[in-house]
Design a protein around this motif. Structure first.
Motif, PDB file in Angstrom:
ATOM      1  N   ALA A  41       0.839  -1.171  -0.056  1.00 55.65           N
ATOM      2  CA  ALA A  41       0.027   0.099   0.002  1.00 55.65           C
ATOM      3  C   ALA A  41       0.913   1.307   0.048  1.00 55.65           C
ATOM      4  CB  ALA A  41      -0.969   0.094   1.203  1.00 55.65           C
ATOM      5  N   ALA A  42       2.189   1.324   0.620  1.00 57.93           N
ATOM      6  CA  ALA A  42       3.159   2.388   0.634  1.00 57.93           C
ATOM      7  C   ALA A  42       3.637   2.636  -0.429  1.00 57.93           C
ATOM      8  CB  ALA A  42       3.880   2.265   1.865  1.00 57.93           C
ATOM      9  N   ASN A  43       3.786   1.525  -1.500  1.00 63.27           N
ATOM     10  CA  ASN A  43       4.364   1.714  -2.779  1.00 63.27           C
ATOM     11  C   ASN A  43       3.758   0.834  -3.544  1.00 63.27           C
ATOM     12  OD1 ASN A  43       6.436   2.279  -4.623  1.00 63.27           O
ATOM     13  ND2 ASN A  43       7.816   0.600  -3.811  1.00 63.27           N
ATOM     14  N   PRO A  44       2.794   1.497  -4.426  1.00 68.28           N
ATOM     15  CA  PRO A  44       1.760   0.574  -5.291  1.00 68.28           C
ATOM     16  C   PRO A  44       2.433   0.291  -6.393  1.00 68.28           C
ATOM     17  CG  PRO A  44       0.990   2.890  -4.999  1.00 68.28           C
ATOM     18  CD  PRO A  44       1.966   2.625  -3.952  1.00 68.28           C
ATOM     19  N   PHE A  45       2.220  -0.826  -7.140  1.00 70.00           N
ATOM     20  CA  PHE A  45       2.855  -1.245  -8.322  1.00 70.00           C
ATOM     21  C   PHE A  45       2.097  -0.486  -9.469  1.00 70.00           C
ATOM     22  CE2 PHE A  45       3.458  -3.758 -12.158  1.00 70.00           C
ATOM     23  CZ  PHE A  45       5.022  -3.912 -12.059  1.00 70.00           C
ATOM     24  N   ARG A  46       2.829   0.184 -10.343  1.00 67.54           N
ATOM     25  CA  ARG A  46       2.268   1.006 -11.518  1.00 67.54           C
ATOM     26  C   ARG A  46       2.441   0.613 -12.858  1.00 67.54           C
ATOM     27  NH1 ARG A  46       3.428   5.149  -7.835  1.00 67.54           N
ATOM     28  NH2 ARG A  46       1.365   6.077  -6.884  1.00 67.54           N
ATOM     29  N   VAL A  47       1.538   0.254 -13.860  1.00 64.95           N
ATOM     30  CA  VAL A  47       1.731  -0.228 -15.175  1.00 64.95           C
ATOM     31  C   VAL A  47       1.244   1.091 -16.046  1.00 64.95           C
ATOM     32  CG1 VAL A  47       1.442  -1.687 -16.943  1.00 64.95           C
ATOM     33  CG2 VAL A  47       1.413  -2.352 -14.600  1.00 64.95           C
ATOM     34  N   THR A  48       2.047   1.718 -16.800  1.00 66.93           N
ATOM     35  CA  THR A  48       1.695   2.758 -17.734  1.00 66.93           C
ATOM     36  C   THR A  48       1.593   2.106 -19.190  1.00 66.93           C
ATOM     37  OG1 THR A  48       4.128   3.374 -18.305  1.00 66.93           O
ATOM     38  CG2 THR A  48       3.099   4.488 -16.591  1.00 66.93           C
ATOM     39  N   VAL A  49       0.407   2.428 -19.782  1.00 72.99           N
ATOM     40  CA  VAL A  49      -0.124   1.967 -21.176  1.00 72.99           C
ATOM     41  C   VAL A  49      -0.408   3.155 -21.951  1.00 72.99           C
ATOM     42  CG1 VAL A  49      -1.443   0.456 -22.611  1.00 72.99           C
ATOM     43  CG2 VAL A  49      -0.803  -0.081 -19.943  1.00 72.99           C
ATOM     44  N   GLY A  50       0.522   3.667 -22.809  1.00 74.90           N
ATOM     45  CA  GLY A  50       0.548   4.855 -23.443  1.00 74.90           C
ATOM     46  C   GLY A  50       0.224   5.976 -22.547  1.00 74.90           C
ATOM     47  N   ASP A  51      -0.906   6.642 -22.497  1.00 76.86           N
ATOM     48  CA  ASP A  51      -1.019   7.941 -21.595  1.00 76.86           C
ATOM     49  C   ASP A  51      -1.741   7.594 -20.202  1.00 76.86           C
ATOM     50  OD1 ASP A  51      -3.389   7.554 -22.741  1.00 76.86           O
ATOM     51  OD2 ASP A  51      -3.672   9.609 -23.166  1.00 76.86           O
TER      52      ASP A  51
END
Length: 313
Positions: free
Chosen positions: A158-168
């Motif tokens: 929760a303190a460091n969430p995983f993020r995936v960017t796809v385009g914008d």
């Protein structure tokens, strides 16, 4: 680095700085900027992935410009002034230290090839065929899906969430198993466990298990999805509920590594059912095409799906 690249990096850094501001709300202008050049999203993604590095370089509190005694103007934070001394210094530092660093790397699979990646944080990413993914050796909580399909089994933090960017777009996990498909300007995501947040700084759409989202020519759509259908390609099958045959066609081509097209009429049809993957294209299409109410015709090194059961072919 040429002048055009340097200018784009400076613009990207300006957007990173502005979008980090909690009061930023000019998302329309940001989207227009991203869509102006496909390389802009990549430059922006790299800078956002280096968020921790930027935090060390940008003051936690804005530096206030002094105002002359006879100047009635409002004081503005130097931190947000585009082209200012701090911004110029950051551009130089980022250009040398981040955009060209070896920590950002790409992983690609050929059509029909799959690959599994274990990240240091405990997250597992499984790539389907014809996929291109970027990762950061310094930040195991970041990924950028440039094309293709990938399934993510994320260790929640929760303190460091995983993020995936796809385009914008940005997808942020909340303890999750999910699958993303990105082809051209269209993106699809399905969630089988936990929850994903779509664009947490904008629309902030929550997608719990059993929900899916598509963002393409028809706009943004949220719908139900059977959890067992999410990333079903990993079990050698493709499961659909009222899916456009155009999407099914792309999934088949990606999973089998074949060149596959469909007539406009076939693409407009919809399909509900389970298609079992078979590495021999002839056997696969002999079973799969009739299941979809279509016929499959070999065309050179590829295949064509068209309406009808093939009785007149």
């Amino acid at each position: 680095m040429n002048r055009a690249q340097a200018m784009m990096n400076e613009e990207a850094l300006g957007w990173v700085i502005r979008t980090r501001d909690p009061e930023f709300d000019d998302w329309d202008a940001f989207t227009i900027w991203l869509e102006g050049d496909p390389e802009r999203a990549a430059a922006y993604d790299v800078l956002m992935a280096a968020d921790a590095d930027l935090a060390d370089m940008v003051p936690a509190e804005p530096v206030v410009m002094p105002v002359a005694a006879n100047d009635p103007g409002v004081r503005r934070p130097l931190r947000w002034i585009g082209g200012g001394a701090i911004a110029a210094a950051l551009v130089a530092a980022v250009s040398v230290g981040l955009l060209s660093r070896s920590d950002i790397y790409s992983i690609t699979t050929r059509p029909g090839e799959t690959r599994s990646i274990a990240l240091d944080d405990g997250t597992r990413i499984e790539l389907n065929g014809g996929t291109s993914l970027r990762l950061d050796r310094k930040n195991a909580r970041f990924a950028a899906l440039d094309a293709g399909e990938a399934a993510f089994t994320v260790r929640h933090d929760a303190a460091n969430p995983f993020r995936v960017t796809v385009g914008d777009a940005v997808f942020e996990d909340a303890g999750t198993v999910f699958n993303i498909v990105h082809s051209g300007d269209a993106t699809r995501i399905g969630v089988s466990e936990g929850k994903v947040i779509y664009n947490p700084q904008a629309e902030a759409i929550a997608l719990p298990a059993g929900r899916a989202l598509s963002d393409g020519a028809e706009g943004l759509r949220v719908m139900d999805v059977a959890p067992q259908a999410v990333a079903s390609w990993r079990q050698g099958q493709l499961i659909y509920a009222n899916a456009p045959v155009g999407d099914v066609t792309q999934d088949i081509a990606r999973s089998l590594g074949v060149t596959l097209a469909a007539t406009p009429g076939a693409r407009a049809m919809r399909f509900t059912g389970t298609i079992r993957l078979e590495r021999d294209p002839s056997r696969f299409f002999a079973a799969a095409a009739p299941l979809m109410g279509l016929s499959a015709i070999r065309q050179g090194n590829g295949w064509l799906l068209k309406e009808g059961d093939g009785s007149q072919n």
